[in-house]
Design an enzyme around this catalytic site. Sequence first.
Site, PDB file in Angstrom:
ATOM      1  N   LYS A  75       3.551 -15.214   1.899  1.00 57.44           N
ATOM      2  CA  LYS A  75       3.757 -16.129   0.771  1.00 57.44           C
ATOM      3  C   LYS A  75       5.258 -16.214   0.477  1.00 57.44           C
ATOM      4  O   LYS A  75       5.756 -15.648  -0.490  1.00 57.44           O
ATOM      5  CB  LYS A  75       2.942 -15.667  -0.456  1.00 57.44           C
ATOM      6  N   ASP A 130     -11.785  -9.152   5.648  1.00 54.26           N
ATOM      7  CA  ASP A 130     -13.125  -9.144   5.031  1.00 54.26           C
ATOM      8  C   ASP A 130     -13.701 -10.564   5.017  1.00 54.26           C
ATOM      9  O   ASP A 130     -14.901 -10.762   5.232  1.00 54.26           O
ATOM     10  CB  ASP A 130     -13.077  -8.591   3.601  1.00 54.26           C
ATOM     11  N   TYR A 161       0.821  -1.216   0.000  1.00 57.30           N
ATOM     12  CA  TYR A 161       0.000   0.000   0.000  1.00 57.30           C
ATOM     13  C   TYR A 161       0.856   1.268   0.000  1.00 57.30           C
ATOM     14  O   TYR A 161       0.385   2.331  -0.364  1.00 57.30           O
ATOM     15  CB  TYR A 161      -0.935   0.035   1.217  1.00 57.30           C
ATOM     16  N   ASP A 184      -5.849  -7.116   4.978  1.00 56.58           N
ATOM     17  CA  ASP A 184      -7.044  -6.436   4.460  1.00 56.58           C
ATOM     18  C   ASP A 184      -8.021  -7.475   3.890  1.00 56.58           C
ATOM     19  O   ASP A 184      -9.221  -7.484   4.205  1.00 56.58           O
ATOM     20  CB  ASP A 184      -6.594  -5.447   3.367  1.00 56.58           C
ATOM     21  N   ASP A 222      -2.660 -17.926   0.846  1.00 57.64           N
ATOM     22  CA  ASP A 222      -3.795 -18.511   0.109  1.00 57.64           C
ATOM     23  C   ASP A 222      -4.397 -19.672   0.896  1.00 57.64           C
ATOM     24  O   ASP A 222      -5.617 -19.804   1.035  1.00 57.64           O
ATOM     25  CB  ASP A 222      -3.385 -18.945  -1.315  1.00 57.64           C
TER      26      ASP A 222
END
Length: 370
Positions: free
Chosen positions: A193, A254, A142, A250, A226
Amino acid sequence: MATHKLLLLPGDGIGVEVMAEVKRVIGWLEKVGLASFAIEEDLVGGSAYDSCGQPISEGAMKRAFEADAILLGAVGGPKWADVAYEARPEAGLLRLRKDLELFANLRPAICYPALASASSLKPEIIEGLDLLIVRELTGGVYFGKPKEIVDIADGQKRAIDTQVYESYEIERIARVAFEIARTRRNKVVSCEKHNVMKSGVLWKQVVSEVHAADYADVGLEHQLADSCGMQLVRAPKQFDVIVTDNLFGDILSDVAAMLTGSLGMLPSASLGAVEEISGKRRALYEPVHGAAPDIAGKGVANPIAMIGSLAMALRYSFNLSEAADRIEAAIAGTLAAGFRTGDIAGTGGSTVVGTSGMGDAMLAELDKAA
Ligand SMILES: NC(=O)C1=CN([C@@H]2O[C@H](COP(=O)(O)OP(=O)(O)OC[C@H]3O[C@@H](n4cnc5c(N)ncnc54)[C@H](O)[C@@H]3O)[C@@H](O)[C@H]2O)C=CC1
Ligand SMILES: CC(C)CC(=O)C(=O)O
Ligand SMILES: [Mg+2]
């Protein structure tokens, strides 16, 4: 009783609507003598852009630095889709996080018993769920440079975002996660990852080193991001604390929100470092959800994430745990009494209310227990 400086930044869309309900709860806390606030209010996001051409004004930034804590609603919406990238509503929120150095974002996901059937997962998968995502908030993709779209040969363009993490950033967020885990069920899953990203390699290495040096008593597992997403919907109750980077945090929060029934349920705290002398830390509290343009203006948004964010502010910034407990109990009580906004309505047996109706029910519940 100490008076706390609280800055309210309602923002855009449903941010304004859910903040209106928090103001009523703040009024109730002051009325019954559980808290005392000096409140200021300012603009952020699209509303600030409309007023001054920037997603947050210098005046609002000054107020943010001076406040003991900030409550923010949400920013964004299609009205500002064509605004220059640097001035888009979300840039105001990102500046607050970066300039105030709010590196630790705590996103608790709790399944209230009354909502076990509101989740898209089977009740037995989520009943009793209580996990915490600790998201790194001031680094990663970001904020990494370069971040640009450049022209290349043959009329093509190239978009570049850059994921950058330095070891100190990983170390400090890992420490936050391990410290909190010790007050919970003592289990941390670190998520990155490392199989495809150098930042993931460093993340895993630093988290392991911090663990071995100072937190060997805390359980630690590494999961690829993942796979962690898959595990969150397969068997979410395996998790206690998840520590992860800005982007994965983030996304995963959700996902975690939907385990609890709705994005409208998840509060969050964004915290800075504890200052050595005062023992204070900068802090901003906001729901995990955004400005929800699809329902903005309709008076149907769920205010629970915003009200839960106030409870987190009472607990983390003001040490007012009784007031926080009362609000959290009122949330549980209101849901147990059957009040539901549309996003958590489920099927039958409940009273569907709008945003202010949920605020009414919450205040009635607070009065009952007072
Ligand atoms: N912290 C912030 O201010 C955030 C801002 N945004 C911004 O918000 C705008 C909309 O983004 P979306 O991707 O649509 O995400 P969103 O979180 O605003 O909405 C996603 C979905 O969840 C529903 N929803 C969210 N909060 C709800 C609530 N309290 N009660 C009932 N339903 C709720 C919405 O109606 C929508 O269907 C964008 O401009 C985005 O950048 C998005 C996420 C966080
Ligand atoms: C800047 C925000 C819009 C990013 C986001 O979705 C979040 O922090 O949850
Ligand atoms: Mg988000």
